[in-house]
Write an enzyme that holds these catalytic residues in place. Sequence first.
Site, mmCIF file in Angstrom:
data_model
loop_
_atom_site.group_PDB
_atom_site.id
_atom_site.type_symbol
_atom_site.label_atom_id
_atom_site.label_comp_id
_atom_site.label_asym_id
_atom_site.label_seq_id
_atom_site.Cartn_x
_atom_site.Cartn_y
_atom_site.Cartn_z
ATOM 1 N N HIS A 214 0.823 -1.217 0.000
ATOM 2 C CA HIS A 214 0.000 0.000 0.000
ATOM 3 C C HIS A 214 0.851 1.258 0.000
ATOM 4 O O HIS A 214 0.433 2.288 -0.503
ATOM 5 C CB HIS A 214 -1.016 -0.046 1.142
ATOM 6 C CG HIS A 214 -2.121 -0.992 0.817
ATOM 7 N ND1 HIS A 214 -2.085 -2.316 1.177
ATOM 8 C CD2 HIS A 214 -3.237 -0.817 0.063
ATOM 9 C CE1 HIS A 214 -3.170 -2.913 0.695
ATOM 10 N NE2 HIS A 214 -3.875 -2.033 0.016
ATOM 11 N N ARG A 321 -10.504 4.166 -1.627
ATOM 12 C CA ARG A 321 -10.017 3.375 -0.491
ATOM 13 C C ARG A 321 -10.300 4.148 0.798
ATOM 14 O O ARG A 321 -9.462 4.907 1.284
ATOM 15 C CB ARG A 321 -8.512 3.121 -0.619
ATOM 16 C CG ARG A 321 -8.125 2.145 -1.726
ATOM 17 C CD ARG A 321 -6.617 1.893 -1.706
ATOM 18 N NE ARG A 321 -6.237 0.707 -2.431
ATOM 19 C CZ ARG A 321 -5.786 0.698 -3.681
ATOM 20 N NH1 ARG A 321 -5.683 1.824 -4.372
ATOM 21 N NH2 ARG A 321 -5.443 -0.434 -4.262
ATOM 22 N N GLU A 457 -11.031 -10.958 -4.403
ATOM 23 C CA GLU A 457 -9.587 -10.816 -4.181
ATOM 24 C C GLU A 457 -9.004 -11.965 -3.366
ATOM 25 O O GLU A 457 -7.859 -11.915 -2.937
ATOM 26 C CB GLU A 457 -9.266 -9.463 -3.540
ATOM 27 C CG GLU A 457 -10.062 -9.109 -2.320
ATOM 28 C CD GLU A 457 -9.777 -7.671 -1.837
ATOM 29 O OE1 GLU A 457 -8.813 -7.045 -2.287
ATOM 30 O OE2 GLU A 457 -10.541 -7.201 -0.980
ATOM 31 N N ASP A 481 -4.462 -8.372 -4.122
ATOM 32 C CA ASP A 481 -4.621 -9.419 -3.121
ATOM 33 C C ASP A 481 -4.846 -10.779 -3.764
ATOM 34 O O ASP A 481 -4.408 -11.798 -3.222
ATOM 35 C CB ASP A 481 -5.784 -9.078 -2.180
ATOM 36 C CG ASP A 481 -5.345 -8.092 -1.119
ATOM 37 O OD1 ASP A 481 -4.254 -8.292 -0.558
ATOM 38 O OD2 ASP A 481 -6.061 -7.104 -0.891
ATOM 39 N N CYS A 528 -9.746 -3.444 -10.278
ATOM 40 C CA CYS A 528 -9.274 -2.215 -9.629
ATOM 41 C C CYS A 528 -7.901 -2.401 -8.993
ATOM 42 O O CYS A 528 -7.389 -1.495 -8.350
ATOM 43 C CB CYS A 528 -10.284 -1.723 -8.605
ATOM 44 S SG CYS A 528 -10.527 -2.879 -7.251
HETATM 45 C C1 PEP Z 1 -6.531 -5.197 -4.545
HETATM 46 O O1 PEP Z 1 -6.330 -6.005 -3.636
HETATM 47 O O2 PEP Z 1 -6.232 -5.409 -5.730
HETATM 48 C C2 PEP Z 1 -7.148 -3.894 -4.251
HETATM 49 C C3 PEP Z 1 -7.504 -3.086 -5.200
HETATM 50 O O3 PEP Z 1 -7.279 -3.539 -2.942
HETATM 51 P P1 PEP Z 1 -6.047 -3.092 -2.023
HETATM 52 O O4 PEP Z 1 -4.855 -2.895 -2.933
HETATM 53 O O5 PEP Z 1 -6.426 -1.842 -1.338
HETATM 54 O O6 PEP Z 1 -5.877 -4.227 -1.111
HETATM 55 MG MG MG Z 2 -7.243 -5.746 -1.727
#
Ligand code: PEP
Ligand code: MG
Length: 592
Positions: A214, A321, A457, A481, A528
């Site tokens: 992140h 987010r 995910e 994920d 996404c």
């Molecule tokens: C993902 O897991 O691809 C996602 C978009 O959520 P995050 O990156 O915030 O876990």
């Molecule tokens: Mg995710």
Amino acid sequence: MTFSIHGLAVARGIAIGRVVLVASSRLDVAHYFIEPSQVTAEINRVRDGRDAVVAEIHRLQTSIAQMSPKDTPHELTALLDVHLMLLQDEELKLGVKHWIRDRLYNAEWALTSQLEVVARQFDEMEDEYLRERKADLEQITEKVLRAMRGVSSPIFQPQPRNSRKTTQQDLLLDDTVDVPLILVAHDLSPADMLQFKQSVFAGFITDVGGKTSHTAIVARSLDIPAVVGARWSSQLMRQDDWVIIDGDAGVVVVDPSPIILAEYGFKQRQGELERGRLTRLLHTPAVTMDGQKIELLANIEMPDDAASALAAGAVGVGLFRSEFLFMGRHGKLPNEDEQYKAYRRAVEGMQGLPVTIRTVDVGADKPLDETLRDDAHLNPALGLRAIRWSLADPAMFLTQLRAILRAAAHGQVHLLIPMLVHASEIRQTMALIDHARVQLDNRGVAYGPVKVGAMIEIPAAALTLKVFLKYFDFLSIGTNDLIQYTLAIDRADESVAHLYDPMHPAVLRLIAATIAEGHAQGKPVSVCGEMAGDVSLTKLLLGMGLRSFSMHPAQILVVKQEILRADTSKLVNWVEQVIADDEPVKKLAKPN
Ligand code: PEP
Ligand code: MG
């Protein structure tokens, strides 16, 4: 001496500037430039903070002197003497003045910068006793910072200096101009990173971190060159070193020679020209050569990011987010009104376009607060994260749901739920959404309709899509994920980054099947995760049938360019072959 360090490319482009070494634990001090007229006031603030700590130590020494010798450990008296000595250290004092006077750093930034310089000298000492005094130095710096908090700056006015473009010629000719600053840290939390959204830094380098951690995701959203996992960077570089970040190659060049500087300066200008050229596509509809309309949405972290989403030509927000509203608040969560205002700002900022608000996804590499983390022995990526966290605290979850439903009275809102895997979690979530509506009805508060979607995910979710398609209006594939959990690779760990592979056949099959099954049931499916903004994967996803991509605003135009060049009718067979192959594909030889 010139040397290079290799890490993971996170955010594209070239940045050239001076190193600012920051230890992440000290990131919560403000970093901003002051006006020359404020120099004396800032120097006085540090002096006052230091005087307050000296006075505290003197008080302690006096009370110790009144105690009986057997009650006062000799170590304590010696320690206080060392602390006093360090506080009076000329190098520390002069250094702090230098950063304030010559660089116009604010007081806290100057103090922590000088701490890094002196701490480095302690590290290099042969004598073990002296080397260990570094911890004392850190302690007294923290104390001075704390004392300064009581003497808050009258002049907190962040001034992003790097808005002034410094040419590479400037760098070669004049070392004293306002040069861009490159932040170098061992690690940065996503919350630290967010702090730098309005910051003075032109690039970031960290020792650790994976490409889809992140922290990397926020760095990408800042749209400035960044490299993570560049091991030992914070040890090998010194405060003020010249450094080049090649965000495309994931390479960092320290102390570059004039020839190398010239070469990267050229590359930097080429990159800027290329970006400039892409803006001509801003108003071009994203349609493939064979007439397929593609939806290009934005991923955002804060309500004000809606402006950059619109500026990049996004036709909506595919992923807000929301957890970033919850971070760095020392455990104090935003209340319903605070959240409602934030969501409403994003909705209104998008001027009638849809906004997909994901319910809070904290945990794993997104702790709410660094200081609250006490789970080092556990595996947080498999723990109480995202919807699990929300369902464990229904009052908190209902607060968020009510805030989102209320924001939906002001524009199109889609509600997205992360990390679902069990049918029972889906049913609980749906029941809580209904309950939030009832609570608002009872209070007579207005709210709007929302479409409800699920993130796919976790492999188990992708393999049991029927239950998801029964309950949800749309699906959004979180590839970050999905890859992490399919391949058992921690996305935040650079030591296994080479195994984090979006092209692994297992990952590709899960994505392709999710798109196909969703569409077969007439449900919209988007991606996404970071794969959506990776231009080298655009044709692959188009060939799988994907028609909705959500990514950082900065990626939208380059992905659109690839879409305009694609003919989906020619991609389908090729993608089928790629997916059928059991060997992970390393390089894609795409048709057309
Ligand atoms: C993902 O897991 O691809 C996602 C978009 O959520 P995050 O990156 O915030 O876990
Ligand atoms: Mg995710």
